[in-house]
Design an enzyme around this catalytic site. Structure first.
Site, PDB file in Angstrom:
ATOM      1  N   ASP A 411      14.973  -0.067  -7.165  1.00 24.23           N
ATOM      2  CA  ASP A 411      13.785   0.144  -7.407  1.00 24.23           C
ATOM      3  C   ASP A 411      13.567   0.572  -8.760  1.00 24.23           C
ATOM      4  OD1 ASP A 411      12.687  -1.142  -5.174  1.00 24.23           O
ATOM      5  OD2 ASP A 411      11.903   0.783  -4.391  1.00 24.23           O
ATOM      6  N   ASP A 418       4.658  -3.312  -1.974  1.00 22.58           N
ATOM      7  CA  ASP A 418       5.215  -3.434  -1.460  1.00 22.58           C
ATOM      8  C   ASP A 418       4.694  -3.801  -0.105  1.00 22.58           C
ATOM      9  OD1 ASP A 418       8.029  -3.719   0.323  1.00 22.58           O
ATOM     10  OD2 ASP A 418       8.447  -1.999  -1.448  1.00 22.58           O
TER      11      ASP A 418
END
Length: 1599
Positions: A411, A418
């Site tokens: 990430d 998300d």
């Protein structure tokens, strides 16, 4: 509340107080207003307890500052007894080392919360609680459910634990959970190519214990609410690097099931007993240097209900409200140096996360620290983000330098929407994050809005869009992109709509940017953005604005902060220290008033910009508004556009207004539906007729009542904004085509005007735009049976249509290129997914009330629409086509099943029902519903809708009036009443004459049903005893005098019974067996966990199967237990309430400590039919003594007695064990003992012995992380299948579908697999409990590769004894038994072992192998014939050890060669004895005497007169190397013989006399000497023999 209303409300609520927040300092961990002298506020109704590490004494009462307690032990003792108004205050400056605070099973209430805080002089510093992982801080976490693929239970150390506690505030504390062996502060952290070379120390083990600073646990099946953490400093929490969803990090709140879901009955129970959080607030706190999470709230076992069906990613409001966390606020916190993510909300309903600062997180999410990639969750961490939340709001946050995207962090973004629905990021700032600013993550991330944010120099991209779902809207952001970054990350491939953004290339050269990557869900679409210093722009941005020089656009782009403030506060946005003024537009900037009025795809209302400035009228581009007034209007009702003069090319703005002569729109109505900035005038003007000099439609005063207004408007000075040939229209005048709608700013010449165009016709084909939702037309579908209609927001990347599920949607026929051409021969396209019962529609929203005609477009020489457009055999299956007004079906056709056959039924439908009366806002839908089996459900249909010139019918009374009933509370046995309320024209109204009321379902149903007055509508209701807690709703039909009718509902909410509204809880009691342990129940409200009183008349009784020694007080519920056994004892209690006689069950839990208990065991233990059992490896011809058994167990406490008893008589140490002997742990003076019945076990079967998530003490699942590396236990277990797991898929276990393994496992195989992507291997590992010879065997059909699809590469199986290979074979062919391995195991499976030896079946996969998984089921059994006798009892070697150390401290240069040689020989012989676990006391004494004699016999060396001794003239240039200690499986067998011999108690032979290769001990057992061994030990033979040590022992030490 609808989703639209909810989101608008969220945006409004979250923005409340913004001006105040911006004007005040927002230090992330500010003290209270009484800085330096802060004290906790207490409530007089409770007790205040004081604790001081410096001035306290645990013998004190603890209830005054003058007599405080000293330790937190005293607080833990009374923690569950804390109640409303109670406070625990720790003195400033106190340090509570190796202590902790665990508060469980209690509650305050709204008026009197429990308070944990500080007292005294704040200048002394916050009181410190440092648990340091001590045993008392440890507790067992257990979700009692699978939680994705994450670890779901284990031991956790927590400094401050809040478990099932409501109405509690914790403030002004410093909290740590440090490990002295871990050191990795972020202030000195840096990336180095060699781990720990920067001076850090880190435990990278996956099995490391999880740690928390503060953990909040909801577990009792009720709501844990009103928990506030304020002004805490949490640091150095050295948790597990990997575990994401254990209580592992700075602050973590999570919810567990109260019981496992094992049946349909427990499933029903769990659905009604939900452990969850409500009103959790975490504010003004600093979290630094913690692992893994900084702050996390909301992870829950109830994800198994929330995520039961991800669907299209949208999250149902009722579902998340029931099972998720509500009213969560995270504000004004500073998170720095977290090993993983900074702040995350999970499974929360509309949380607000604001004014937080994240800094340098993801410290350990890199390839050097995160070394076990198979551990749960993966090597990924973002900054401040939600997981599976509904409509979360993230605003006014700052995120700096999320680390390690270049070193393995998958990430590395500041923000991450998300797998959630409706995420809103606004007013946030990101800088220097190692990957990107925003990620919208994967398929189920939908409906994200990202607006009014600033991204400066985020490193590998700004927007990261990997396979995200639809509905994402990115607008009015400013992004500043340096040379190494880009707008879209390289992996982006999915949908987002970009509008009103400013993209700035910060390099010295114009850049060619990649604006589009991938086309999933329609890919990226751009409109009305500004591109600064770019060589290109997106092809989709027809309204692009370009600029070369950023300084002509913004005051100082790129000058915003590059690091967080040391205080952890936000940077100021206004005032003298304003940090973001560089992003303000400069005078004359192209960005000013250049934005479009955005209609947020997710219905979030636009209110203010990044700096808090109000956004009105036409916005600026980018994140910051100027103070230049916009004269541009905004309207949510009327569509605007431009017309181009075909001759001059001039463009004219137009506004489309729907009216006809008989159905006009007045100026007042028009102006009420358009808006502009404050200070902007708006009016409508009409141009005079050029020939007559009169207004274009001048009428007589007689025919036009408002003519006086018109005439007055013509007077000089009546309107300075009217042009010479114009007349300002009065409010009551109807507008006409060609009138001018003009906006003008006060005090300026600025104007903006629109020509009014009459619009009464809508044509689906002509109006369709790819990638842009039409103003009035929408593509829609239902997302649940009978549910709401939702807009399809994704567009096909190749064809002109919206799309869902890849093939279905609404659009037009043809290609994208053909959209720009003549559409006369283009058809509309409507495709529904067959069989899902969720129809698809072309939907039109009526802009005005009136009558419309719906018709279909006609085509010359073509089949009349509608018809199926694709040739396929639908086998008679059909598509049903319906015409609907709102949810009313006007008509339907079910004759669409044959290719290109026109629907006669739908033609008839339109002939009869095509003229439709509509109210403003009504929906007209053409709906397709394809049944299962339709192979080609694609329809050609091209609707056209036209308003007819008809005066709208006078509204019926049911349209003019709204009637409603207020929801009314009711109480059983008491009458409640509610009246009908009418409204009209937006205000209260009297009931019209002649109205009548009746229940829709007819008459009343007796005294337990509501009763209605037919003339007044008043409804009365007296609930009966059976209606406690019920919601009673009746439908009321209201019939008006004009014959129209309406329906409304009347609802009574009956108060709950005591049983329905109260929890009855017994906090856990801990105490010794044999004593009276007592616990009084606590009552709390189910709704919010608040403390409640005991209802009068409540009685208590023991439940069924209560244990011996338990009793309960019938009146007050106090449970007393006097248990004769240790362990967890539960006492069932039945609680009966007086109001309705209902009973509920509760349980009193006692953790009974036996005065003595089993501590640890190297042997297996179990509980069989309620009896504790210990399994010992003995048989008639392979005995085991009492001493040997006792050596393998410890007592708790360590000073307790342990012994073995037979028929009540204690056995001597040398006695041999027998079945049913009793291993007993006891304390002096106590009659309570911890007993284990001894059972024999000499055979171990991997499959039959396998236990889910249990390692040892005999069988273990292990792996190596490098070739020939150290074997370590695998920490992680597969969430679904019964096997130990690393790297997501690999490890040993058994081949079964789930964790519920059956008793009969004869059909189940052992399973072992290894990762082809990493070095090392996996193992089924068996640890020998005693010395002897064992036989290893496997099943007749094993081993073999268990899965099809092998690719010829090998999975190598080995049978190993410690580090020696006994057998090996390569498995390369799927499902083919390895005869080589099976034969080897049969031939060489007899292995002599010592206690503690390892036998392993290992698997090592070749790189790139497919399906590296084998079936093998080892069984290991002791062989009676070769089992040795009892192992010798260890002897005391301490004196000999000290003498050896004394000898090692002597210097050779001081003594003669002869005396020194004698010393060395004696010393080495003594060392051999020390190393020999089997050495006897006689051997130790002999070695000690010999070494002491050698020391005493040393002779001093005379002084050497030669200061330069000569070197050896003949050195050996090639010394002979030692033989290879591990020759491998190809070594030829040897005879294991040697040339030496020895005498004494140990002999030169062992149980296995034959070895292999140059080391006969490889398979011959540890007492075998080889030729090479003997030769190498020749110099020691005499001394070892003299000392009574066998040559084998000397050789064993050398190996």
């Amino acid at each position: 509340m609808t989703s639209r209303q909810g989101r608008q409300a969220i945006a409004a609520t979250a923005a409340m107080g913004v001006a105040v927040a911006l004007a005040l300092p927002t230090a992330a961990f500010a003290q209270s207003a009484t800085q330096g002298k802060e004290t906790a506020t207490t409530t007089s109704s409770g007790t205040t307890y004081y604790v001081s590490s410096a001035h306290g004494d645990d013998a004190n009462a603890g209830t005054s500052e003058n007599a405080p307690w000293k330790s937190l032990t005293k607080v833990n003792d009374i923690a569950s007894d804390l109640g409303p108004g109670d406070s625990v205050l720790l003195e400033y400056g106190s340090e509570f080392n190796d202590q902790y605070l665990h508060i469980k099973d209690t509650a305050g209430n709204a008026d009197a919360p429990i308070t944990i805080s500080a007292y005294g002089d704040a200048d002394e510093g916050k009181p410190v609680i440092a648990s340091n992982g001590v045993k008392g801080s440890q507790w067992e976490q257990d979700y009692r459910a699978n939680v994705g693929n994450h670890k779901n239970k284990g031991t956790v150390s927590t400094t401050l634990l809040l478990k099932d506690v409501s109405y509690i505030t914790v403030s002004n504390l410093e909290i740590t959970n440090d490990d002295a062996d871990v050191y990795d502060p972020i202030d000195t952290w840096k990336w180095t190519d060699t781990p720990d070379s920067d001076g850090t120390k880190l435990d990278r083990s996956a099995s490391r214990m999880d740690r928390t600073g503060v953990a909040g646990i909801a577990e009792n099946g009720a709501t844990m609410s009103n928990v506030t953490l304020d002004n805490l400093y949490i640091h150095d929490v050295d948790g597990n690097i990997y575990n994401k969803h254990m209580a592992n990090g700075g602050i973590y709140f999570m919810a567990h099931y109260p019981m496992e879901n094992t049946s349909a009955e427990t499933d029903v129970w769990l659905r009604e007993h939900v452990s969850r959080f409500d009103h959790v607030t975490i504010r003004n706190s600093t979290v630094k240097d913690v692992d893994r999470w900084g702050i996390a709230v909301g992870y829950t076992a109830y994800l198994n209900y929330i995520d039961a069906n991800y669907g299209d990613g949208s999250i149902d409001d009722a579902l998340i409200a029931k099972y998720g966390s509500t009213n969560v606020r995270i504000e004004n916190n500073y998170v720095k140096g977290a090993g993983g993510d900074a702040i995350t909300l999970m499974y929360c309903d509309r949380p607000v996360i604001e004014h937080n600062v994240g800094d340098s997180v993801s410290k350990h999410i890199n390839t050097q620290d995160y070394t076990q990639p198979g551990s749960y969750g993966g090597r990924v961490a973002a900054g401040i983000w939600p997981w599976r939340c509904k409509d979360p709001v993230f605003q006014y946050n700052e995120m700096y330098n999320n680390l390690n995207a270049e070193h393995g962090n998958g990430d590395g973004q500041a923000w991450d929407a998300d797998y959630g629905d409706g995420t809103l990021y606004q007013y946030n700032y990101s800088y220097g994050n190692s990957f990107a600013s925003l990620m919208i993550c994967n398929w189920y991330a939908v409906n994200t809005t990202f607006r009014y944010n600033i991204s400066q120099n985020d490193r590998q991209g700004v927007f990261d869009l990997p396979s995200n779902g639809p509905g994402n809207h990115i607008y009015n952001n400013t992004v500043y992109v340096d040379a190494d970054s880009q707008v879209l990350t390289k992996r982006s491939n999915s949908q987002s709509l970009f509008e009103n953004n400013i993209f700035i290339n910060a390099t010295n050269t114009k850049k060619t940017e990649t604006w589009n990557r991938g086309s999933q869900n329609g890919g990226q679409t751009y409109d009305n953005n500004m591109y600064v210093n770019y060589a290109n722009k997106p092809t989709s941005d027809a309204n692009a604005i370009e600029a070369d020089d950023v300084s002509a656009v913004l005051a100082g782009a790129g000058s915003a902060p590059t690091s967080a403030l040391k205080s952890g506060a936000e940077h100021a946005r206004t005032g003298e220290k304003a940090a973001f003024d560089g992003y303000r537009p400069v005078a004359g900037s192209k960005a000013i008033n250049a934005g479009k009025v955005v209609s947020d795809l997710n219905d979030y209302a636009v209110e203010n910009d990044f700096l808090g400035n109000a956004v009105k009228g036409r916005p600026d581009l980018g994140a910051v508004e100027s103070d230049v007034v916009s004269v541009t209007m905004a309207s949510s009702k009327y569509e605007t556009g431009t017309e181009t003069d075909s001759g001059t090319g001039d463009k004219t703005k137009v506004i489309h207004v729907t009216f006809t002569d008989k159905n006009p729109v007045t100026v007042k109505e028009l102006l009420s539906n358009v808006s502009a900035d404050k200070g902007v005038d708006k009016a409508v003007y009409r141009v005079a007729d050029a020939k007559s000099g009169k207004s274009a439609d001048a009428r007589s005063a007689e025919s036009e009542p408002n003519m006086l207004d018109r005439l007055l408007s013509l007077l000089p000075g009546s309107d300075r904004n009217a042009k010479d040939d114009e007349t300002k229209l009065a409010d009551s005048e109807p507008v006409r085509d060609g009138d001018i709608l003009r906006f003008s700013a006060e005090g300026t010449d600025e104007t903006d005007e629109y020509t009014i165009r009459q619009r009464i016709t809508w044509d689906w084909v002509a109006d369709y735009e790819q990638g842009v939702a039409d103003f009035d037309w929408k593509a829609q579908r239902r997302t649940s049976a009978g549910g709401e209609w939702t807009t399809i927001s994704a567009y096909d990347g190749s064809w002109p249509n919206t799309v869902y599920d890849q093939y279905y949607g609404v659009g037009v026929n043809g290609t994208l290129a053909e959209l720009s051409g003549d559409r006369k021969q283009t058809h509309g396209l409507l495709i529904d997914k067959p069989g899902d019962g969720l129809p698809t529609a072309m939907a039109w929203k009526a802009p005005e009330s009136g009558t419309v005609m719906l018709s279909l477009k006609t085509f010359a020489d073509k089949i009349a629409e509608p018809y199926l457009r694709q040739n396929a055999d639908n086998a008679g299956k059909k598509v049903t086509l319906s015409l609907m007004r709102n949810d009313e079906t006007l008509c339907s056709a079910d004759d669409l099943s044959v290719y290109q056959k026109s629907s006669e039924q739908f033609a008839q439908c339109l002939a009869e029902h095509g003229s439709i009366d509509v109210q403003e806002g009504d929906w007209i839908r053409i709906v397709a519903d394809a049944e299962t089996g339709v192979k080609a459900p694609s329809l050609h249909i091209s609707p056209v809708i036209t308003y007819e010139d008809k005066a709208p019918a006078a509204p019926k009374q049911n349209v003019r009036y709204d009637v409603s009933y207020a929801a009314t509370d009711a109480v059983v046995g008491t009458q409640s009443a509610v009246a009908a309320a009418f409204t009209a024209d937006g205000g209260e109204a009297d009931a019209p004459d002649g109205v009548a009321f009746a229940f829709k379902d007819g008459g009343d149903e007796g005294e337990a049903s509501p009763v209605i007055d037919a003339s007044t509508g008043a409804v009365t209701f007296t609930p009966a005893a059976g209606q406690y807690g019920a919601t009673v709703t009746r439908t009321v039909v209201v019939t008006y005098a004009d014959g129209s009718s309406d329906e409304t509902t009347v609802t009574f909410r009956v108060a709950q019974s005591h049983a329905q509204r109260l929890n009855v809880l017994y906090p856990t009691v801990r105490g010794d067996a044999g004593t009276d342990l007592k616990r009084t129940p606590k009552f709390t409200l189910k709704a919010d966990g608040a403390a409640a009183s005991v209802p009068e008349g409540t009685t208590f009784a023991l439940g069924a199967n209560a244990p011996a020694g338990a009793s309960v007080d019938m009146a007050n519920g106090t449970v007393t237990l006097n248990s004769g056994v240790g362990g967890t004892v539960t006492v069932p209690v039945t609680v009966t309430f007086a109001d309705d006689g209902a009973s509920v069950s509760s349980t009193a839990r006692f953790e009974v400590t036996a005065p003595a208990a089993l501590g640890s065991s190297e042997l297996e233990t179990a509980t069989v039919d309620g009896v504790n059992v210990v399994y010992a490896p003995f048989s008639a011809d392979s005995p085991m003594t009492v001493a040997q058994l006792l050596a393998k167990v410890t007592a708790e406490p360590s000073g307790a007695d342990k012994g073995v008893y037979r028929d009540g008589v204690r056995l001597e140490a040398g006695a041999e064990l027998a079945e049913n002997d009793v291993l007993r742990f006891s304390a002096k003076g106590s009659t309570v003992s911890d007993d284990y019945v001894v059972k024999s076990k000499t055979t171990w079967d991997w499959v039959n012995d396998f236990q889910v998530r249990v390692q040892g003490p005999i069988w273990y699942g292990q792996r190596q992380t490098e070739a020939d590396g150290v074997w370590s236990d695998i920490a992680d277990f597969d969430a679904t299948y019964p096997n130990w797991m690393y790297e997501t898929y690999y490890g040993p276990g058994v081949d079964y579908a789930n964790h519920s393994l059956p008793t009969d496992r004869s059909a189940i195989h052992g399973l072992i697999s290894d990762s082809p992507a990493s070095a090392g291997g996996s193992a089924m590992a068996w640890k020998a409990p005693k010395a002897g010879t064992v036989k290893v065997s496997i099943r007749e059909d094993e081993p073999y590769l268990r899965q099809d699809g092998s690719n010829g590469k090998a999975l190598t199986l080995r049978l190993m004894h410690d580090d020696k290979v006994v057998c090996f074979a390569d498995l390369t062919v799927s499902k083919q038994r390895s005869e080589e391995f099976a034969n080897c195991v049969a031939d060489k499976g007899e292995i002599a072992v010592e206690a503690g030896d390892w036998i392993r079946v290992t698997a090592t996969s070749a790189s790139g192998m497919n399906k590296p998984s084998a079936h093998i089921s080892p069984v290991i059994a002791y062989m009676a014939a070769s089992t040795p006798g009892p192992e010798p009892v260890p002897v005391d070697k301490s004196t000999l050890k000290a003498t050896v150390e004394e000898a090692l401290g002597l210097a050779e240069s001081d003594y003669t060669d002869e005396s020194w040689a004698a010393l060395v020989a004696a010393r080495d012989a003594a060392q051999t004895v020390l190393d020999d676990d089997a050495a006897t006391a006689e051997q130790v004494e002999t070695a000690q005497n010999a070494l002491r004699d050698a020391i005493d016999g040393l002779e001093k060396k005379p002084v050497d007169p030669d200061p330069n001794p000569k070197p050896d003239p003949n050195p050996d240039p090639d010394p002979t190397p030692d033989p290879d200690p591990d020759p491998g499986p190809d070594t030829k067998p040897g005879d294991g013989s040697g040339n030496g011999s020895g005498t004494g108690n140990g002999s030169g032979s062992g149980n296995g006399s034959t070895g292999s290769g140059s080391d006969g001990a490889t398979t011959g057992g540890k007492l075998t000497a080889t030729g090479a061994d003997v030769a190498g030990a020749a110099a020691m033979v005499a001394l070892t023999a003299a000392a009574g040590i066998g040559l084998a022992a000397a050789a064993r030490r050398r190996r």
